[in-house]
Design a protein around this motif. Sequence first.
Motif, short mmCIF file in Angstrom:
data_model
loop_
_atom_site.label_atom_id
_atom_site.label_comp_id
_atom_site.label_asym_id
_atom_site.label_seq_id
_atom_site.Cartn_x
_atom_site.Cartn_y
_atom_site.Cartn_z
N ALA A 127 -0.75 -53.91 78.66
CA ALA A 127 -0.06 -52.73 78.10
C ALA A 127 1.21 -53.16 77.38
N ILE A 128 1.91 -54.15 77.91
CA ILE A 128 3.12 -54.66 77.25
C ILE A 128 2.76 -55.30 75.91
N ILE A 129 1.68 -56.07 75.90
CA ILE A 129 1.20 -56.70 74.66
C ILE A 129 0.85 -55.63 73.63
N LEU A 130 0.09 -54.64 74.06
CA LEU A 130 -0.31 -53.57 73.15
C LEU A 130 0.89 -52.76 72.67
N ASP A 131 1.81 -52.47 73.57
CA ASP A 131 3.02 -51.73 73.20
C ASP A 131 3.83 -52.51 72.15
N THR A 132 3.93 -53.82 72.32
CA THR A 132 4.64 -54.66 71.35
C THR A 132 3.99 -54.52 69.98
N TYR A 133 2.68 -54.58 69.91
CA TYR A 133 1.97 -54.46 68.65
C TYR A 133 2.19 -53.08 68.02
N LEU A 134 2.06 -52.03 68.84
CA LEU A 134 2.22 -50.67 68.31
C LEU A 134 3.62 -50.45 67.75
N LYS A 135 4.64 -50.98 68.44
CA LYS A 135 6.02 -50.86 67.95
C LYS A 135 6.19 -51.60 66.63
N GLU A 136 5.66 -52.83 66.56
CA GLU A 136 5.76 -53.62 65.33
C GLU A 136 5.07 -52.89 64.17
N ARG A 137 3.94 -52.29 64.44
CA ARG A 137 3.19 -51.56 63.43
C ARG A 137 3.98 -50.35 62.92
N ARG A 138 4.62 -49.62 63.84
CA ARG A 138 5.43 -48.46 63.43
C ARG A 138 6.61 -48.89 62.57
N ILE A 139 7.25 -50.01 62.93
CA ILE A 139 8.38 -50.53 62.15
C ILE A 139 7.91 -50.90 60.75
#
Length: 146
Positions: A127-139
């Motif tokens: 979940a931390i890995i996925l959250d990192t990706y989702l945040k990077e994508r939003r940025i």
Amino acid sequence: MRYLGLDLGTKTLGIAVSDRTNMIATPFITLHFSAEKYESVIPELQMIIQEKSITDLVLGLPKNMDNSCGFAAERSKKFQEILEEKIGLPVHLVDERLSSVEAENILISTDMKRIKRKRVVDNVASAIILDTYLKERRIQNERKSE
């Protein structure tokens, strides 16, 4: 689009799933396999992908602290190739340095007993890995719209 986060260990695969808005990454399940028998989890992954309407996979890339790729990173790259070949969805690699440590700290802060932590740490790390990706994508999307 909907994403599946993956944290590959030597005998486990932690899995997290994004919500439909791609704002929240939720720990889902941990799959177990015999050492280096990565392909054995493919049928279960395919069922999850179909059930959750997944379009992309996000796989943790455990780099060394000096940013080099060691054995664990090479294991993830090999698994990426297997996923792309057998499942056919895009696989995004995400630097996951210290994600398992972060997951362990989160679980300790909730006073979870060691035995239970061991069972769930992989899906929390995913979940931390996925959250990192989702945040990077939003940025990235915000920068594009500026």
